[in-house]
Design an enzyme around this catalytic site. Sequence first.
Site, PDB file in Angstrom:
ATOM      1  N   GLU A   1      43.299  51.917   1.188  1.00 47.14           N
ATOM      2  CA  GLU A   1      42.806  50.749   1.930  1.00 47.14           C
ATOM      3  C   GLU A   1      43.686  49.549   1.646  1.00 47.14           C
ATOM      4  O   GLU A   1      44.382  49.497   0.629  1.00 47.14           O
ATOM      5  CB  GLU A   1      41.354  50.433   1.550  1.00 47.14           C
TER       6      GLU A   1
ATOM      7  N   LYS B   1      44.736  45.960   0.366  1.00 48.75           N
ATOM      8  CA  LYS B   1      44.273  45.156  -0.763  1.00 48.75           C
ATOM      9  C   LYS B   1      44.116  43.722  -0.275  1.00 48.75           C
ATOM     10  O   LYS B   1      45.083  43.022   0.000  1.00 48.75           O
ATOM     11  CB  LYS B   1      45.280  45.228  -1.910  1.00 48.75           C
TER      12      LYS B   1
ATOM     13  N   ASP C   1      43.457  39.823  -0.124  1.00 50.64           N
ATOM     14  CA  ASP C   1      43.835  38.725  -0.999  1.00 50.64           C
ATOM     15  C   ASP C   1      42.668  37.744  -1.036  1.00 50.64           C
ATOM     16  O   ASP C   1      42.627  36.759  -0.320  1.00 50.64           O
ATOM     17  CB  ASP C   1      45.089  38.052  -0.441  1.00 50.64           C
TER      18      ASP C   1
ATOM     19  N   TYR D   1      34.563  47.718  -1.853  1.00 53.13           N
ATOM     20  CA  TYR D   1      35.518  48.789  -2.157  1.00 53.13           C
ATOM     21  C   TYR D   1      35.063  49.748  -3.247  1.00 53.13           C
ATOM     22  O   TYR D   1      35.817  50.622  -3.652  1.00 53.13           O
ATOM     23  CB  TYR D   1      36.897  48.223  -2.475  1.00 53.13           C
TER      24      TYR D   1
ATOM     25  N   LYS E   1      52.181  46.845  -4.139  1.00 51.09           N
ATOM     26  CA  LYS E   1      52.263  45.474  -3.637  1.00 51.09           C
ATOM     27  C   LYS E   1      53.303  45.362  -2.530  1.00 51.09           C
ATOM     28  O   LYS E   1      54.343  46.019  -2.558  1.00 51.09           O
ATOM     29  CB  LYS E   1      52.642  44.522  -4.778  1.00 51.09           C
TER      30      LYS E   1
ATOM     31  N   CYS F   1      71.636  10.822  17.752  1.00 49.86           N
ATOM     32  CA  CYS F   1      71.822  12.278  17.734  1.00 49.86           C
ATOM     33  C   CYS F   1      72.954  12.654  16.767  1.00 49.86           C
ATOM     34  O   CYS F   1      74.067  12.141  16.889  1.00 49.86           O
ATOM     35  CB  CYS F   1      72.144  12.788  19.131  1.00 49.86           C
TER      36      CYS F   1
ATOM     37  N   CYS G   1      75.896  14.328  19.206  1.00 45.92           N
ATOM     38  CA  CYS G   1      76.636  13.596  20.237  1.00 45.92           C
ATOM     39  C   CYS G   1      76.528  12.084  20.080  1.00 45.92           C
ATOM     40  O   CYS G   1      77.161  11.334  20.824  1.00 45.92           O
ATOM     41  CB  CYS G   1      76.182  14.018  21.629  1.00 45.92           C
TER      42      CYS G   1
ATOM     43  N   CYS H   1      67.071  13.946  21.289  1.00 46.58           N
ATOM     44  CA  CYS H   1      68.348  13.365  21.687  1.00 46.58           C
ATOM     45  C   CYS H   1      68.285  13.141  23.183  1.00 46.58           C
ATOM     46  O   CYS H   1      67.895  14.026  23.949  1.00 46.58           O
ATOM     47  CB  CYS H   1      69.483  14.341  21.362  1.00 46.58           C
TER      48      CYS H   1
ATOM     49  N   CYS I   1      75.254  16.456  25.485  1.00 48.02           N
ATOM     50  CA  CYS I   1      75.205  16.795  24.065  1.00 48.02           C
ATOM     51  C   CYS I   1      75.630  18.241  23.861  1.00 48.02           C
ATOM     52  O   CYS I   1      75.055  19.161  24.440  1.00 48.02           O
ATOM     53  CB  CYS I   1      73.788  16.570  23.538  1.00 48.02           C
TER      54      CYS I   1
HETATM   55  O1  JCF Z   1      41.022  44.615  -1.913  1.00 50.17           O
HETATM   56  C1  JCF Z   1      41.130  44.450  -3.095  1.00 50.17           C
HETATM   57  N1  JCF Z   1      41.612  43.306  -3.530  1.00 50.17           N
HETATM   58  C2  JCF Z   1      40.747  45.518  -4.057  1.00 50.17           C
HETATM   59  C3  JCF Z   1      40.675  45.252  -5.422  1.00 50.17           C
HETATM   60  C4  JCF Z   1      40.442  46.774  -3.558  1.00 50.17           C
HETATM   61  C5  JCF Z   1      40.080  47.781  -4.432  1.00 50.17           C
HETATM   62  O2  JCF Z   1      39.787  48.989  -3.953  1.00 50.17           O
HETATM   63  C6  JCF Z   1      39.985  47.556  -5.839  1.00 50.17           C
HETATM   64  C7  JCF Z   1      40.299  46.261  -6.312  1.00 50.17           C
HETATM   65  C8  JCF Z   1      40.203  46.043  -7.688  1.00 50.17           C
HETATM   66  C9  JCF Z   1      39.807  47.080  -8.525  1.00 50.17           C
HETATM   67  N2  JCF Z   1      39.609  48.539  -6.655  1.00 50.17           N
HETATM   68  C10 JCF Z   1      39.520  48.316  -7.991  1.00 50.17           C
HETATM   69  C11 JCF Z   1      39.121  49.425  -8.843  1.00 50.17           C
END
Ligand code: JCF
Length: 675
Positions: A116, A118, A120, A228, A317, A411, A414, A429, A435
Amino acid sequence: MPSSVVAQEIRSLRERLDNWNYQYYVLDQPTVPDAEYDRAMRRLVELETSHPELLRKDSPSQRVGAAPLDRFRQVTHEVPMLSLDNAFDEQDMQDFYRRLRDRLGGQQVEVEFACEPKLDGIAVSLIYRDGVLERAATRGDGTTGEDITHNVRTIPSVPLRLRGSAYPGVLEVRGEIYMPRSGFEQLNARARELGEKSFVNPRNAAAGSLRQLDAKITARRPLEMCCYGVGLVADGELPGQHASVLDCLQRWGLRINSESRVVRGIEACDDYYRDLAARRDTLPYDIDGIVFKVNDLSLQRELGFVSRAPRWAIARKFPAQEEMTRLLDVEFQVGRTGAITPVARLEPVFVGGVTVSNATLHNSDEIERLGVRIGDTVIVRRAGDVIPQVVSVVADQRPADARRIEFPGSCPVCGSPVERADTEAVVRCMGGLVCQAQQKAAIRHFASRRAMDIEGLGDKLVEQLVDEGLVHNVAELYRLTKAQLLGLERMGEKSADKLLAALEKSRHTTLPRFIYALGIREVGEATALALARHFGNWENLAAATEEQLLGVSDVGPVVADHLRQFFDSPSSMAVVTELRAAGVSWADLVVAQDLPLAGETWVVTGKLEQLGRDDARAHLQALGAKVAGSVSAKTTCVVAGPGAGSKLGKARELEIPVIDEEAFLSLLAGHGQTL
Ligand code: JCF
């Protein structure tokens, strides 16, 4: 009213509101209009107010509690909240996989992974006791977090009570609370309007929103939760596969990521990673990588943990999209329309997967807003194919000799005067086609692939041609001789022949391309196409009054004004005349008004088995229809295939005709469209 009747109505209202919420926030399929939802909510609040004895804390009306807190209470996570090990490339993933298989006794079959995005955001834990949300807490250091129940209760995608009845007596759900990009943009836009401080990114906005003591503030923030996994589980059983646990959570009313998939083997993990990396910027939320988890929970138990991270999971990442670097200088570039753009020269930095040494500063307002000076340390963001941006200044790293950025008074190319229109943030300009910067930009645009598509006429060559004085406008390109080209530095016989052939080829074009290639302000490809369809030929277009221009879909007063200015400018029209004299030509179009679906607006939704949606759109446009992305009262008809969701619902609600693919195909055939 007897109270048993009231109790019954309250129960039924709660059930309906919970169902609508579930459909909207968890399944992503809105079912009722907002007004209907609001009516039911108002009625529920009314009944609960007059019968306070029937009020319950898991009622959908009870998302915002009463008084603000004076501090956050600390909580202990009975089952620690783990972090994830990181992988930064395919090699790290290979190593992870080898370690897994070694630990699992060198088993030969490929391991299954639940994958899945991750998110933020902010990691949180939710505890449901007998199906009722009892506590929500931040991750904190993994063992001790903060109680944010009052804030989390305001998030519509977090159920106050679970659906169904098969859930464990105690269920701790873990997930990420985040702010979708659209909500973040709106929040910041509003903050700027009110002259308040804006947030740097959606993650900070989500964190700030959860850190409120007053839940009324949190309630106004567009937060969502995506689950999750689970922590503490008692009085009940969960399935033996991670993905099946997620399915259970979804049935119980919790949101899980719609991109979640199960794949087998590490190569399939790489495929999943690449697919999402490519789509990263089209997702409605920020992600910083992909999480891979061993799907089988008994294998997870066998693998166990190292210090604070599980051995059975890894986060691969993405390259960071924001990095710090130094602003070395600011230069001013002049664009096709004379707009002067400040460009930041940066100490080269690796960000978003490439080395960046320039970033746009947009305009003087933006420089003001950032408060940036030359010498500052800045945060640079590069997301997808968007040009890199300076997003903020690291205030405490300003050197003593940092210099203010001065906007040029004339400008820089020119020397013509510059002007700032009242309505715009842009300084321009006024030299027009005198120009050289504007000449070059106009020629680059004219030659570009989606305009006249002159192969081999790249930026460098345009630069040379203008600098040498061989070409001042786009028409002069067609007067270039081989001798002139051979006189240029680094130009060989072959390249010269090729360019001349490409110019020759570009003479045969289409009317929409030609209109687009002229580079009239605000006239992009879509507008050029609409104009060509509407007027059919150049003469009618150039002779159109402002009023007639406004009759074209997508043309508003600003575009109409730019168009008229172009047609009224003798020098611009002289270039067009010269282009046509040089043999630039096209076939006129059948005028849209004469097409069978002229004036109609269609929407295509769901999966079309035979045609595909792009083809369906193209056919509709060829018949003169406008194809829109969303259903409104102006929609003429909706073509809906299997899987059609909210658009279909909206069409039904507005009583707009809906046809399936088969009916659509016969309609096309009836209009002589061959598939
Ligand atoms: O989406 C996330 N930031 C994310 C963090 C998703 C996960 O399945 C995670 C997590 C942090 C720890 N699973 C664990 C075990």
